[in-house]
Scaffold this motif. Structure first.
Motif, PDB file in Angstrom:
ATOM      1  N   LEU A  53       0.823  -1.210   0.000  1.00  0.00           N
ATOM      2  CA  LEU A  53       0.000   0.000   0.000  1.00  0.00           C
ATOM      3  C   LEU A  53       0.862   1.267   0.000  1.00  0.00           C
ATOM      4  CD1 LEU A  53      -2.957  -0.750   2.450  1.00  0.00           C
ATOM      5  CD2 LEU A  53      -3.150   0.152   0.139  1.00  0.00           C
ATOM      6  N   THR A  95      -4.542  -3.969  -4.613  1.00  0.00           N
ATOM      7  CA  THR A  95      -5.863  -3.575  -5.119  1.00  0.00           C
ATOM      8  C   THR A  95      -6.448  -2.399  -4.356  1.00  0.00           C
ATOM      9  OG1 THR A  95      -7.166  -5.019  -3.650  1.00  0.00           O
ATOM     10  CG2 THR A  95      -6.307  -5.991  -5.681  1.00  0.00           C
ATOM     11  N   MET A  96      -5.799  -1.968  -3.278  1.00  0.00           N
ATOM     12  CA  MET A  96      -6.372  -0.965  -2.387  1.00  0.00           C
ATOM     13  C   MET A  96      -5.650   0.361  -2.524  1.00  0.00           C
ATOM     14  SD  MET A  96      -6.651  -3.566   0.864  1.00  0.00           S
ATOM     15  CE  MET A  96      -7.005  -2.289   2.053  1.00  0.00           C
ATOM     16  N   GLU A  97      -6.400   1.437  -2.350  1.00  0.00           N
ATOM     17  CA  GLU A  97      -5.815   2.772  -2.347  1.00  0.00           C
ATOM     18  C   GLU A  97      -5.358   3.152  -0.944  1.00  0.00           C
ATOM     19  OE1 GLU A  97      -4.378   6.308  -3.870  1.00  0.00           O
ATOM     20  OE2 GLU A  97      -5.071   4.479  -4.881  1.00  0.00           O
ATOM     21  N   ASP A  98      -6.124   2.782   0.066  1.00  0.00           N
ATOM     22  CA  ASP A  98      -5.744   2.985   1.467  1.00  0.00           C
ATOM     23  C   ASP A  98      -6.636   2.102   2.320  1.00  0.00           C
ATOM     24  OD1 ASP A  98      -8.175   4.631   2.390  1.00  0.00           O
ATOM     25  OD2 ASP A  98      -7.407   5.824   0.715  1.00  0.00           O
ATOM     26  N   SER A 117     -10.446   3.329   3.145  1.00  0.00           N
ATOM     27  CA  SER A 117     -11.491   3.265   2.134  1.00  0.00           C
ATOM     28  C   SER A 117     -11.644   1.876   1.525  1.00  0.00           C
ATOM     29  CB  SER A 117     -11.195   4.272   1.009  1.00  0.00           C
ATOM     30  OG  SER A 117      -9.957   3.964   0.384  1.00  0.00           O
ATOM     31  N   ALA A 118     -11.072   0.873   2.175  1.00  0.00           N
ATOM     32  CA  ALA A 118     -11.188  -0.498   1.665  1.00  0.00           C
ATOM     33  C   ALA A 118     -12.646  -0.938   1.678  1.00  0.00           C
ATOM     34  CB  ALA A 118     -10.345  -1.447   2.503  1.00  0.00           C
ATOM     35  N   SER A 119     -13.035  -1.672   0.659  1.00  0.00           N
ATOM     36  CA  SER A 119     -14.417  -2.135   0.559  1.00  0.00           C
ATOM     37  C   SER A 119     -14.662  -3.294   1.519  1.00  0.00           C
ATOM     38  CB  SER A 119     -14.716  -2.578  -0.876  1.00  0.00           C
ATOM     39  OG  SER A 119     -13.935  -3.707  -1.216  1.00  0.00           O
ATOM     40  N   GLN A 168     -12.933  -6.563   0.501  1.00  0.00           N
ATOM     41  CA  GLN A 168     -11.516  -6.600   0.838  1.00  0.00           C
ATOM     42  C   GLN A 168     -11.313  -6.814   2.330  1.00  0.00           C
ATOM     43  OE1 GLN A 168     -10.830  -2.834  -1.037  1.00  0.00           O
ATOM     44  NE2 GLN A 168      -9.680  -3.742  -2.729  1.00  0.00           N
ATOM     45  N   LYS A 181      -8.171   4.791  -6.738  1.00  0.00           N
ATOM     46  CA  LYS A 181      -9.366   4.109  -6.235  1.00  0.00           C
ATOM     47  C   LYS A 181      -9.027   2.678  -5.871  1.00  0.00           C
ATOM     48  CE  LYS A 181     -10.955   2.356 -10.706  1.00  0.00           C
ATOM     49  NZ  LYS A 181     -12.135   2.195 -11.589  1.00  0.00           N
ATOM     50  N   ASN A 182      -9.927   2.062  -5.101  1.00  0.00           N
ATOM     51  CA  ASN A 182      -9.811   0.636  -4.810  1.00  0.00           C
ATOM     52  C   ASN A 182     -10.359  -0.149  -6.001  1.00  0.00           C
ATOM     53  OD1 ASN A 182      -8.839   0.892  -2.099  1.00  0.00           O
ATOM     54  ND2 ASN A 182     -10.902   1.487  -1.484  1.00  0.00           N
TER      55      ASN A 182
END
Length: 225
Positions: free
Chosen positions: A25, A113-116, A119-121, A124, A209-210
Motif C-alpha cells: 500500500l 488492489t487498495m488505495e488505502d 477506504s477499503a471495501s 476486501q 481508487k480501490n
C-alpha cells in the motif's frame, strides 16, 4: 505446548502478512512502485517481499522464544526438552511455512488492489479476516480433536495451517489426513501466489481508487507478456 506453538506461528503469519499488505500500500501510494518496477519484474518484487518479511518474522519469533522460554522455565518449572518432544516439529514447520506462503500472497495481492486501508471495501475487509477463521475451531479441537468438523478444519487450506498443528499436538492424526491436508495447502498456496502475482503486476500501477471485484477478474484474464 502445541497450542503455544500454534499461536506463535499464527501470530507470525498474521503480523508478517499485514506488514506485507501495508508495504504494498505504501509503495503504491508513494509512487515508489513505478521506480522499482522499472528495474525488476513484478513477480520478482513480490517474491522478494515475501521472503524478506518471512526472514524478519523468523528473527522476531526467535527473539520472543529466546526471551519467553527462560521466563516460562523459571516460573512454571518445566523441562524444555520434554516440552519440545510433546510437539510434532516437522508438522509445525511444514504447515507454518505453507500457511505463511498462502496468506502472504493473499495479503500482498490484496494490498495492490487498495488505495488505502480506510477506504477499503467490505469484500476486501472480509479477505483480511480469512486467517482468523481458524480461531473458531481452536476450542472444538481441544475438546474433540477427532470430530468431523475438526477434521474438515484441518483439511480446509485456509484453516489447516493452525488446526493441523494443534491437532498433531493433542491427538494422533492419521497419515492420510496429514498428506491430504499438506497437498491441498501447497496447491492452494501455489494457485494463490500465481493469482496474486497477476493482481500485483497491474494493481501496483493503478492509482486513485480501490479495485472492484469486476476489475480484478478482468486483470486475471490478461495474458502475461
Amino acid at each position: 505446548m502445541a497450542l503455544v506453538f500454534t499461536v506463535l506461528v499464527f501470530f507470525l503469519i498474521f503480523t508478517s502478512g499485514t506488514m506485507l499488505m501495508q508495504s504494498a500500500l505504501q509503495e503504491k501510494r508513494d509512487r515508489m512502485a513505478e521506480v522499482v518496477l522499472s528495474s525488476v519484474r513484478p513477480g520478482q518484487l513480490m517474491q522478494g517481499k515475501i521472503v524478506g518479511h518471512f526472514l524478519l518474522g523468523l528473527i522476531q519469533l526467535g527473539f520472543w522464544i529466546t526471551i519467553g522460554l527462560p521466563i516460562a522455565v523459571y516460573f512454571l518449572d518445566f523441562s524444555i526438552i520434554d516440552a519440545l518432544r510433546a510437539v510434532n516439529l516437522p508438522i509445525i514447520l511444514f504447515f507454518g511455512l505453507g500457511g505463511y506462503l498462502l496468506f502472504s500472497a493473499l495479503f500482498i495481492g490484496l494490498g495492490a488492489t487498495m488505495e488505502d486501508m480506510q477506504s477499503a471495501s467490505n469484500s476486501q475487509g472480509l479477505v483480511i479476516m480469512l486467517p482468523m477463521l481458524a480461531v473458531f475451531f481452536i476450542g472444538p479441537v481441544i475438546s474433540n480433536p477427532d470430530g468431523s468438523i475438526e477434521v474438515f478444519a484441518s483439511l480446509f487450506p485456509f484453516t489447516s495451517p493452525a488446526i493441523m498443528m494443534l491437532r498433531s499436538g493433542v491427538t494422533t492424526v492419521p497419515l492420510w489426513q496429514i498428506l491430504s491436508s499438506g497437498a491441498l495447502l501447497l496447491v492452494t498456496a501455489y494457485v494463490t501466489m500465481v493469482v496474486a502475482a497477476k493482481i500485483f503486476r497491474i494493481g501496483m500501477l493503478m492509482y486513485g481508487k480501490n479495485a472492484t471485484p469486476k476489475e480484478i477478474m478482468k486483470w486475471l484474464r490478461y495474458k502475461d507478456n
